[in-house]
Design an enzyme around this catalytic site. Structure first.
Site, PDB file in Angstrom:
ATOM      1  N   SER A  73     -15.405   5.425  -2.720  1.00  0.00           N
ATOM      2  CA  SER A  73     -14.502   6.541  -2.979  1.00  0.00           C
ATOM      3  C   SER A  73     -14.896   7.170  -4.315  1.00  0.00           C
ATOM      4  CB  SER A  73     -13.066   5.999  -3.021  1.00  0.00           C
ATOM      5  OG  SER A  73     -12.158   6.979  -3.438  1.00  0.00           O
ATOM      6  N   LYS A 115     -16.619   8.921   0.412  1.00  0.00           N
ATOM      7  CA  LYS A 115     -15.317   9.605   0.430  1.00  0.00           C
ATOM      8  C   LYS A 115     -15.158  10.366  -0.871  1.00  0.00           C
ATOM      9  CE  LYS A 115     -10.633   7.817  -0.309  1.00  0.00           C
ATOM     10  NZ  LYS A 115      -9.652   6.825   0.166  1.00  0.00           N
ATOM     11  N   LYS A 157     -12.626  12.662  -3.291  1.00  0.00           N
ATOM     12  CA  LYS A 157     -11.262  13.069  -3.570  1.00  0.00           C
ATOM     13  C   LYS A 157     -11.231  14.593  -3.678  1.00  0.00           C
ATOM     14  CE  LYS A 157      -9.202   9.053  -4.012  1.00  0.00           C
ATOM     15  NZ  LYS A 157      -8.040   8.654  -3.202  1.00  0.00           N
ATOM     16  N   ASP A 195     -10.334  12.888   0.871  1.00  0.00           N
ATOM     17  CA  ASP A 195      -8.986  12.326   0.681  1.00  0.00           C
ATOM     18  C   ASP A 195      -8.227  13.197  -0.308  1.00  0.00           C
ATOM     19  OD1 ASP A 195      -6.703  10.825   0.310  1.00  0.00           O
ATOM     20  OD2 ASP A 195      -7.715   9.068  -0.542  1.00  0.00           O
ATOM     21  N   GLU A 223      -8.222  12.547   4.926  1.00  0.00           N
ATOM     22  CA  GLU A 223      -7.179  11.562   4.660  1.00  0.00           C
ATOM     23  C   GLU A 223      -5.998  12.195   3.923  1.00  0.00           C
ATOM     24  OE1 GLU A 223      -8.866   8.131   2.711  1.00  0.00           O
ATOM     25  OE2 GLU A 223      -6.909   7.415   2.022  1.00  0.00           O
ATOM     26  N   ASP A 244      -2.745   7.652   5.035  1.00  0.00           N
ATOM     27  CA  ASP A 244      -2.713   6.585   4.036  1.00  0.00           C
ATOM     28  C   ASP A 244      -1.249   6.448   3.606  1.00  0.00           C
ATOM     29  OD1 ASP A 244      -2.804   5.104   1.667  1.00  0.00           O
ATOM     30  OD2 ASP A 244      -4.439   6.200   0.740  1.00  0.00           O
ATOM     31  N   LYS A 281      -3.627  -0.081   3.850  1.00  0.00           N
ATOM     32  CA  LYS A 281      -3.609  -0.840   2.590  1.00  0.00           C
ATOM     33  C   LYS A 281      -2.542  -1.907   2.755  1.00  0.00           C
ATOM     34  CE  LYS A 281      -5.180   2.918  -0.329  1.00  0.00           C
ATOM     35  NZ  LYS A 281      -4.769   4.002  -1.239  1.00  0.00           N
ATOM     36  N   GLY A 322      -8.348   0.811  -0.521  1.00  0.00           N
ATOM     37  CA  GLY A 322      -8.348   0.082  -1.784  1.00  0.00           C
ATOM     38  C   GLY A 322      -7.515   0.792  -2.825  1.00  0.00           C
TER      39      GLY A 322
HETATM   40  O1  OSB Z   1      -5.846   7.186  -1.868  1.00  0.00           O
HETATM   41  O2  OSB Z   1      -7.197   5.702  -1.243  1.00  0.00           O
HETATM   42  C1  OSB Z   1      -6.529   6.207  -2.136  1.00  0.00           C
HETATM   43  C2  OSB Z   1      -7.287   4.512  -5.497  1.00  0.00           C
HETATM   44  C3  OSB Z   1      -6.043   4.505  -6.057  1.00  0.00           C
HETATM   45  C4  OSB Z   1      -4.979   5.066  -5.370  1.00  0.00           C
HETATM   46  C5  OSB Z   1      -5.184   5.649  -4.116  1.00  0.00           C
HETATM   47  C6  OSB Z   1      -6.447   5.639  -3.532  1.00  0.00           C
HETATM   48  C7  OSB Z   1      -7.518   5.084  -4.250  1.00  0.00           C
HETATM   49  C8  OSB Z   1      -8.903   5.078  -3.772  1.00  0.00           C
HETATM   50  C9  OSB Z   1      -9.818   4.011  -4.347  1.00  0.00           C
HETATM   51  O3  OSB Z   1      -9.362   5.912  -3.028  1.00  0.00           O
HETATM   52  C10 OSB Z   1     -10.497   3.178  -3.344  1.00  0.00           C
HETATM   53  C11 OSB Z   1     -11.095   1.945  -4.000  1.00  0.00           C
HETATM   54  O4  OSB Z   1     -10.360   0.983  -4.297  1.00  0.00           O
HETATM   55  O5  OSB Z   1     -12.298   1.954  -4.234  1.00  0.00           O
HETATM   56 MG    MG Z   2      -5.998   7.638   0.187  1.00  0.00          MG
END
Ligand code: OSB
Ligand code: MG
Length: 384
Positions: free
Chosen positions: A146, A172, A174, A199, A224, A249, A273, A301
């Site tokens: 990510s 992925k 953001k 995401d 996402e 999510d 999660k 994660g």
């Molecule tokens: O939306 O998936 C998410 C990290 C913190 C809070 C929300 C998210 C995330 C990540 C990190 O996308 C994924 C990782 O742990 O590498």
């Molecule tokens: Mg997410």
């Protein structure tokens, strides 16, 4: 299987610096604030769990401090001294305390670890015992990475190239309003063939549907959680207008939420999660629903320490977790994690489940003490 009896529980709040800040649609973070649960059984077995949490209510409603409060005042007194014959006998013990999923999940994870260790099982094999028949652990989990919001398009493309070179087979990105179509276009132009997804962490509104539909041109694996964290309905409306699959999510906080999302056509992929849904027992119920509905599934994660990462890899090694999970190698997050050995990426973009019993990684007491001290010295809250 042998039961466990809980003798004592200790909570640890830690601050662990990231190698680089992680920016999402709700802001940038420079350190991991983690809440760890250390459970000791009357037989002297130690179980560890992580609450997978952040220090402010941006992703979910809890913080490391609310979780600590709920655990120490309510949930710990309800479980200390109790005998647990199977891990999923745990949730009923704290059922009368509502919500606070991340808090309860950290405690439940410590129960799972202690239970697996007591029975000489890897945690992944312990999960498999409570999964549908034939769902044995594959011993490794396919993973992706990510990538947070970068300062520029060029930085984004450079980061994507760096992660691909490290061996990640799924990227992925953001996104947020105003940082979406151009980012996807730039990365697609540089990398036409990679598995790519976006995401939004709930940054968009239903009236942004047309903007989101422009993302259909980039052959994305999924988008996402574009809409609000508590809005399943409008994701259903939005999916009707998109070719790209929607992944939920934030909005799926229980097995019931997932059934609703399936009913209204709001979900074509699930990011599970375990902490968000209150733990691995609820996660196993959700796993079964995914199997019954042929719903593609991966494990999300929260930039966990090795404690949470080990448990998530153990779950992600179950066979119906059939898309790459957001669980990256240790060196994607930290210079030195709290646990050993580190997680390293195999050339086929997988992480191996650790060999040992339970979570299979060992807490390093000196690093734990340092990280607790770092939290005490850098606690950002005005009140406690
Ligand atoms: O939306 O998936 C998410 C990290 C913190 C809070 C929300 C998210 C995330 C990540 C990190 O996308 C994924 C990782 O742990 O590498
Ligand atoms: Mg997410």
């Amino acid at each position: 299987m042998k039961p466990i009896t809980i003798k004592s529980i200790e909570l640890h709040t830690v601050l662990l610096p990231y190698l680089a800040p992680f920016e999402t649609s709700f802001g940038a973070e420079t350190d991991k604030v983690a809440l760890l649960v250390e459970l000791t059984t009357t037989a002297g077995v130690r179980g560890w769990g992580e609450c997978s949490i952040e220090f402010w209510p941006g992703y979910g409603q809890e913080t490391s401090v609310t979780a600590r409060h709920i655990l120490s005042e309510f949930m710990l007194p309800a479980v200390i001294g109790q005998t647990i014959a199977a891990p999923c006998d745990f949730p009923p013990l704290v059922h009368r305390f509502r919500g606070n999923h991340h808090a309860r999940a950290g405690l439940e994870a410590a129960v799972w670890d202690a239970f697996a260790k007591t029975n000489d099982l890897r945690l992944t094999d312990c999960f498999a015992r409570y999964a549908p028949p034939g769902h044995n652990s594959q011993g490794r989990a396919a993973v992706g990475v990510s990538i947070g919001i970068q300062p520029s398009l060029a930085d984004t493309v450079a980061m994507v190239n760096r992660r691909l070179k490290e061996g990640y087979g799924r990227i992925k990105l953001k996104i947020k309003r105003g940082w979406d179509v151009e980012v996807a276009r730039a990365v697609r132009a540089a990398q036409p063939d990679i598995l790519l997804m976006l995401d939004a962490n709930s940054d968009y509104r239903p009236e942004d549907a047309e903007r989101l539909a422009q993302l259909d041109q980039f052959d994305l694996l999924m988008i996402e959680q574009p809409l609000s964290h508590d809005d399943i309905f409008h994701h259903g409306q939005l999916q009707k207008r998109l070719k790209t699959r929607l992944c939920l999510d934030e909005s799926v906080k229980s097995a019931s939420d997932l059934q609703i999302a399936l009913q209204v056509g709001a979900i074509r992929v699930l990011n599970l999660k375990p902490a968000r849904v209150g733990g691995f027992c609820e996660s196993l119920a959700i796993y079964r629903i995914c199997v019954e509905n042929d719903l593609p599934l991966w494990i999300g994660g929260m930039l966990e320490t090795g404690v949470g990462r080990a448990a998530n890899v153990s779950f992600a090694a179950l066979p119906a977790v059939n898309l790459p999970s957001d669980i990256s190698a240790t060196d994607r997050y930290f210079a030195a994690d709290l646990t050993e050995p580190p997680f390293t990426l195999a050339p086929d973009s997988t992480l191996a489940v650790p060999d040992g019993y339970g979570i299979g990684v060992e807490i390093q007491p000196d690093r734990l003490a340092d990280a607790k001290q770092r939290w005490r010295e850098n606690n950002p809250y005005r009140d406690g």
